[in-house]
Design a protein around this motif. Sequence first.
Motif, mmCIF file in Angstrom:
data_model
loop_
_atom_site.group_PDB
_atom_site.id
_atom_site.type_symbol
_atom_site.label_atom_id
_atom_site.label_comp_id
_atom_site.label_asym_id
_atom_site.label_seq_id
_atom_site.Cartn_x
_atom_site.Cartn_y
_atom_site.Cartn_z
ATOM 1 N N ASN A 1 5.994 19.630 -1.485
ATOM 2 C CA ASN A 1 7.183 20.449 -1.214
ATOM 3 C C ASN A 1 7.886 20.845 -2.506
ATOM 4 N N THR A 2 8.244 19.854 -3.319
ATOM 5 C CA THR A 2 8.947 20.090 -4.574
ATOM 6 C C THR A 2 8.179 19.383 -5.685
ATOM 7 N N SER A 3 7.294 20.112 -6.333
ATOM 8 C CA SER A 3 6.461 19.470 -7.347
ATOM 9 C C SER A 3 7.210 19.338 -8.663
ATOM 10 N N GLY A 4 6.835 18.309 -9.394
ATOM 11 C CA GLY A 4 7.394 18.053 -10.715
ATOM 12 C C GLY A 4 6.280 18.029 -11.739
ATOM 13 N N LYS A 5 6.290 17.013 -12.569
ATOM 14 C CA LYS A 5 5.301 16.898 -13.638
ATOM 15 C C LYS A 5 3.910 16.587 -13.086
ATOM 16 N N ILE A 6 2.897 16.975 -13.863
ATOM 17 C CA ILE A 6 1.509 16.739 -13.497
ATOM 18 C C ILE A 6 0.872 15.880 -14.583
ATOM 19 N N TYR A 7 0.092 14.884 -14.162
ATOM 20 C CA TYR A 7 -0.567 13.991 -15.101
ATOM 21 C C TYR A 7 -2.025 13.859 -14.694
ATOM 22 N N SER A 8 -2.909 13.930 -15.668
ATOM 23 C CA SER A 8 -4.338 13.825 -15.409
ATOM 24 C C SER A 8 -4.893 12.604 -16.137
ATOM 25 N N ALA B 1 3.456 7.515 -16.713
ATOM 26 C CA ALA B 1 2.550 7.489 -17.864
ATOM 27 C C ALA B 1 1.448 6.488 -17.524
ATOM 28 N N ILE B 2 0.264 6.725 -18.075
ATOM 29 C CA ILE B 2 -0.860 5.830 -17.800
ATOM 30 C C ILE B 2 -1.457 5.368 -19.117
ATOM 31 N N ARG B 3 -1.698 4.076 -19.203
ATOM 32 C CA ARG B 3 -2.351 3.512 -20.375
ATOM 33 C C ARG B 3 -3.241 2.365 -19.928
ATOM 34 N N ASN C 1 -5.475 2.092 -17.598
ATOM 35 C CA ASN C 1 -5.479 1.956 -16.135
ATOM 36 C C ASN C 1 -4.224 1.320 -15.557
ATOM 37 N N MET C 2 -3.180 1.191 -16.361
ATOM 38 C CA MET C 2 -1.890 0.718 -15.876
ATOM 39 C C MET C 2 -0.981 1.944 -15.754
ATOM 40 N N ILE C 3 -0.352 2.114 -14.598
ATOM 41 C CA ILE C 3 0.536 3.252 -14.362
ATOM 42 C C ILE C 3 1.973 2.770 -14.510
ATOM 43 N N TYR C 4 2.722 3.444 -15.379
ATOM 44 C CA TYR C 4 4.131 3.130 -15.605
ATOM 45 C C TYR C 4 4.956 4.248 -14.980
ATOM 46 N N ILE C 5 5.866 3.888 -14.090
ATOM 47 C CA ILE C 5 6.656 4.876 -13.353
ATOM 48 C C ILE C 5 8.137 4.661 -13.610
ATOM 49 N N ASN C 6 8.814 5.776 -13.871
ATOM 50 C CA ASN C 6 10.264 5.794 -13.951
ATOM 51 C C ASN C 6 10.747 5.938 -12.513
ATOM 52 N N GLN C 7 11.185 4.845 -11.910
ATOM 53 C CA GLN C 7 11.657 4.859 -10.527
ATOM 54 C C GLN C 7 13.169 4.657 -10.522
ATOM 55 N N ALA C 8 13.902 5.775 -10.479
ATOM 56 C CA ALA C 8 15.367 5.786 -10.535
ATOM 57 C C ALA C 8 15.824 5.036 -11.794
ATOM 58 N N THR C 9 16.425 3.866 -11.645
ATOM 59 C CA THR C 9 16.920 3.122 -12.804
ATOM 60 C C THR C 9 15.911 2.122 -13.356
#
Length: 174
Positions: free
Chosen positions: A65-72, A112-114, A116-124
């Motif tokens: 619906n509302t896309s943001g950043k794309i990461y491959s 961000a991915i490093r 095979n670990m995914i780091y997510i900015n989830q609100a705060t």
Amino acid sequence: MKKTKLIIFGLLLISLQSCCPFLVDCDNNDDDFPIDPAFSQYEPILLDRNDFENSVSLKDPISINTSGKIYSKDNLLFINEVHKGFHVYDNTDPTSPTPLKFLEAPGSTDLAIRDNMIYINQATDLIAIEYNNTDGITLTKRVINVFPEMRSPDGFLPFDIPENNVVIGWILIN
């Protein structure tokens, strides 16, 4: 000589104008980031801290619906659904990516991915998860209050947020 003194005096006067408290009554207003919530056109969407910390999950694919950043990463494509999570696609054939899952993470804006670990900015919070197509996801770490409270789209800070609640988005007030 008189002209030189006049020029020096003029330059001194101009440079002193930046010394706000001495020459002008400064209220130290920061108009770029107003903090008075009375004028915001948006209302915060809140989630209880316990529910927020248990909200990361892997679901069936949904439409964007509302896309943001794309990461491959390798053959995977992650597309942010602003403040909701990430669409995960199999990008083996870039001409026709196949939807795999939806990684729900309310309040998320970036990843961000490093290694095979995914780091997510989830609100705060900053969370680290491991993603596997067959086993799903495993939340490995959560660091709370790394990021500031989410501002409204018109630049206001949340006001009077109940204790143990997190702002995960904003909704337009009608």
